[in-house]
Every structure is written in C-alpha cells, then in structure tokens.
Write a protein that holds these residues in place. Structure first.
Motif, PDB file in Angstrom:
ATOM      1  N   UNK A 265       0.810  -1.219   0.000  1.00  0.00           N
ATOM      2  CA  UNK A 265       0.000   0.000   0.000  1.00  0.00           C
ATOM      3  C   UNK A 265       0.842   1.267   0.000  1.00  0.00           C
ATOM      4  N   UNK A 266       1.648   1.446  -1.038  1.00  0.00           N
ATOM      5  CA  UNK A 266       2.562   2.588  -1.095  1.00  0.00           C
ATOM      6  C   UNK A 266       1.864   3.920  -1.296  1.00  0.00           C
ATOM      7  N   UNK A 267       0.546   3.928  -1.465  1.00  0.00           N
ATOM      8  CA  UNK A 267      -0.157   5.214  -1.560  1.00  0.00           C
ATOM      9  C   UNK A 267      -0.055   5.991  -0.245  1.00  0.00           C
ATOM     10  N   UNK A 268       0.406   5.333   0.828  1.00  0.00           N
ATOM     11  CA  UNK A 268       0.662   6.046   2.082  1.00  0.00           C
ATOM     12  C   UNK A 268       1.773   7.079   1.911  1.00  0.00           C
ATOM     13  N   UNK A 269       2.648   6.856   0.926  1.00  0.00           N
ATOM     14  CA  UNK A 269       3.780   7.760   0.707  1.00  0.00           C
ATOM     15  C   UNK A 269       3.352   8.859  -0.277  1.00  0.00           C
ATOM     16  N   UNK A 270       2.528   9.765   0.221  1.00  0.00           N
ATOM     17  CA  UNK A 270       2.034  10.838  -0.643  1.00  0.00           C
ATOM     18  C   UNK A 270       2.941  12.059  -0.647  1.00  0.00           C
ATOM     19  N   UNK A 271       3.824  12.166   0.367  1.00  0.00           N
ATOM     20  CA  UNK A 271       4.738  13.295   0.421  1.00  0.00           C
ATOM     21  C   UNK A 271       5.925  12.968   1.319  1.00  0.00           C
ATOM     22  N   UNK A 272       7.026  13.671   1.090  1.00  0.00           N
ATOM     23  CA  UNK A 272       8.193  13.613   1.959  1.00  0.00           C
ATOM     24  C   UNK A 272       8.272  14.969   2.649  1.00  0.00           C
ATOM     25  N   UNK A 273       7.988  14.985   3.944  1.00  0.00           N
ATOM     26  CA  UNK A 273       7.805  16.234   4.688  1.00  0.00           C
ATOM     27  C   UNK A 273       8.969  16.461   5.649  1.00  0.00           C
ATOM     28  N   UNK A 274       9.540  17.664   5.576  1.00  0.00           N
ATOM     29  CA  UNK A 274      10.623  18.074   6.464  1.00  0.00           C
ATOM     30  C   UNK A 274      10.158  19.242   7.328  1.00  0.00           C
TER      31      UNK A 274
END
Length: 397
Positions: A265-274
């Motif tokens: 379920x890689x749709x969990x990776x919608x953004x890389x947030x810093x």
C-alpha cells in the motif's frame, strides 16, 4: 528488499507465504511455524550490488552512482513450546538502501547521497487451532536511521551550499497471519502487516556558508549564513501496509512449487515532509516546513518459486519475480529513480544431519525511467540493474 530475507528465500523469489517447512516463516508467515516440529535457527547475509546511471538529454553527459556492496543481515528463530504453540523471532532489514551520486553531478540540487535503513525486530506467536489450520500474530518493532546530502543553492562566489540531514526513530506496527493445509501436500498462507509511521528526528547542517553571499530577488545580497542555519529537523515517512497471499504444493514428486502475490500500500507515501528549526532560505531563522510531493501508488508483485529435491541432502531452487514500481512518473526523484523490476534467481541448499547451508544469486533488471515531470529539473533517462548474493546457515535442534 522483500526478497533478501535469506539465501533460501531469495532463490525462491520470496514465494514462500504458503510454505510450512521454513524457519524464515518467522518473518514471511509466522503462522506457518506452527507446523514445524523442532526448534530451528538461521542467520546469514545478503549482499546487494546495484548499478544506476543517468544520461542527460541537455548535456549528453552520463553519470553513474557510486558502486558499492550493501550488506543486509538477517536472523530467524522458531521454537515449538507445545504441540500447537510456537514462539518466533526475526530480525532483518526489509526497507532501505543507499544511493550515492558524485557531488558535482547535474542533479546535485535534487539528491547527492541518500541512505535509509529500517531494522525490523519481530517477535511473534503461532498457534495451531486444528491439525490443518494455524494463526500467527505479533508486533513489529522498527529502528530507522537516515542521512541525506545534496546541494541547496549556489552562492555568488561560485560554490554550492551543501546540506547534510541525519536522524533516527523507533516505530511500531503489527502483523497477523494464517495458514491452511488443503491437503497434506498443499497449503495456502496469508499475511497482513500494518502501516508504520516514522518521525525521524535529527539535525540539519550546512556547508560553504561562511564568507559567501547569495543574491535574492530585489536584488538584495544576503550573507549565506543568515539564509542557512544549522539546527534540529524532522522527516516524516510512512512505510506501507502489505498483504501477501501464497500457495505451495509438493504434489509432484521431488518438486515444491509455490506462487505468491504481494500487495503493498505505497499510496501512504504521498509526500516527503521536512520540519526545520530554521527553515532553509529564511533570513530570519524562523521554523518552517518543506514538502516534496511523492504520490506513490499501491502495487502488486508476482512471485514464482520452484525447488527440486535432488536427494536427501541437496536441493536446487529457481524463481522469477515481476515487481511493479510504486513511484509516480511525475514525481520520480534522483534519490530513488526506480521503475518496474524483474528478478531472476537461482540457488542451492545442502543439509547434513542438523546443519544446513544455502547459497543464492539474483539478477535484477530495472526498466528505464525518466525524471519526474512535476518535481525534477532533470531531463534524460535512468537505467539500472543489480547483482544480489545471499548466504545463510541454519541449524535444527
């Protein structure tokens, strides 16, 4: 890195969810260890040797990642305590690797060095409810550490401001599984693993800031050290939930055939947030957030494995895997420029009395890919492959 859990599993393409004779099931399907009759232990390492290159359509130049050998250790224990109860423990590194480009390459403002390691510690319990049906469950305890380096801005003095982000976190998830023996020679298994959220706390450090300046719109010249200040930072990352379903059969003499489907379920990776204590580029040094869109998609992998029993001591193994890439074509970044993959594997196992040894080799072919059209300033093509070697040793008490 689903295949690299042991040499035996690697040679079978990780099509082992339906198998009931493997100590590696402590990770791949804990419920299946309920059918093991004796305590067993395995440890070993897989070595991944990847190649990734990028050819620029703008300059015609070709860049290659620094080639290196990545070791991935693993350990599995299954201990039947009663006729119907088995205690398990597994340790491995199913997520993360390192990508390392030359510091002056064309895409250095996108990625230079990216490293992620997720170490999984998984105790579990398997219970045989009937002679043919078992369940398994347990927590997943994860330690993750990460390091990211890249150039963030050119200065007026012709040098790049470079950044290094480092951090770590502990996370927790869970798994449930079930195994059913349709016949004595054929069984099916299913495993679900929960999503895991990581909040990687660390530190952001900048280089080449002292004595340099940057011109911002205006035009205004500002000392670089005011725009890029060292400080604390956080990175937020969600590992996917997964569902594996598999069937294995010994119906044909001397052969064990297996087939798995793995949904991630890689749709969990919608953004890389810093999140930064001092947001980069802010002359006042106030906190701030930087978000890189990813929009990955859920994917399915197809896994086929075959094992031939030459005699009581020697086994030969073969497999094929088609692994669909979750990366969105519009947001593909230089830190992980992957695409659909095919894996061809072979291996052998040798057992003498209680001691067993396994060797495996995998050749991975990656489909060519292009940089993201929404997030990358690069124009060109990525290509890649990998050689993977595995070794393990096992002992049955």
């Amino acid at each position: 890195l689903y295949n690299e859990g042991s040499a035996r599993v690697m040679a079978l393409g990780a099509a082992v969810t339906g198998r009931t004779d493997l100590v590696e099931s402590a990770w791949y399907n804990p419920s299946a260890t309920a059918f093991l009759e004796k305590p067993e232990f395995m440890t070993g390492v897989a070595f991944v040797y990847p190649y990734v290159g990028f050819k620029s359509d703008k300059t015609g130049k070709k860049y290659e990642m620094t080639e290196m050998l990545h070791p991935l250790p693993f350990l599995y224990v299954a201990y039947p305590v009663k006729d119907r109860v088995t205690l398990n423990f597994s340790f491995n590194v199913p997520y993360g690797l390192t990508t390392d480009w030359d510091g002056d390459w064309e895409g250095r403002y996108e990625a230079d060095y990216t490293s992620l390691r997720c170490y999984f510690f998984v105790p579990s319990l398997a219970v045989k409810l009937t002679d043919r049906f078992s369940i398994g469950f347990g927590p997943q305890i994860i330690y993750a550490d990460a390091e990211m380096r890249k150039s963030v801005s050119p200065t007026n003095q012709g040098v790049d401001v470079k950044t290094k982000l480092t951090g770590y976190d502990w996370g927790i998830g869970w798994l449930v599984s079930a195994t059913y023996k349709i016949k004595d020679h054929t069984s099916i298994g299913v495993v679900y693993r929960s999503q895991i959220s990581l909040d990687i706390d660390g530190y952001a450090k900048y280089y080449n800031t002292e004595g340099t300046t940057i011109t911002v719109p205006g035009p205004i010249t500002i000392p670089t050290a005011l725009l890029f200040r060292n400080g604390d930072g956080e990175v937020f990352l969600d590992l996917p939930d997964t569902l594996a379903v598999g069937i294995a059969t010994q119906y044909f003499p001397r052969w064990i055939l297996s087939f798995d489907l793995l949904w991630s379920g890689w749709s969990t990776y919608d953004q890389l947030k810093f999140e930064f204590e001092h947001k980069p580029g802010n002359p006042f040094g106030s906190p701030g957030t930087v978000v890189n869109p990813k929009d990955w998609k859920d994917v399915l992998a197809i896994r086929l494995g075959a094992e031939y029993l030459v005699n009581d001591n020697l086994n030969l193994r073969f497999s094929y895997v088609y692994d669909t890439d979750p990366v969105n074509d519009k947001t593909r970044g230089a830190e992980l420029p992957t695409n659909d993959r095919q894996l061809f594997s072979a291996g052998l196992g040798y057992k003498k009395k209680n001691l067993g040894l396994d060797l495996a080799y995998t050749y991975l072919i990656m489909k060519d890919s292009k940089p993201g059209t929404k997030t990358s300033y690069l124009d060109g093509k990525y290509e890649g492959n990998a050689h993977i070697f595995g070794f393990d040793i096992r002992y049955q008490f």
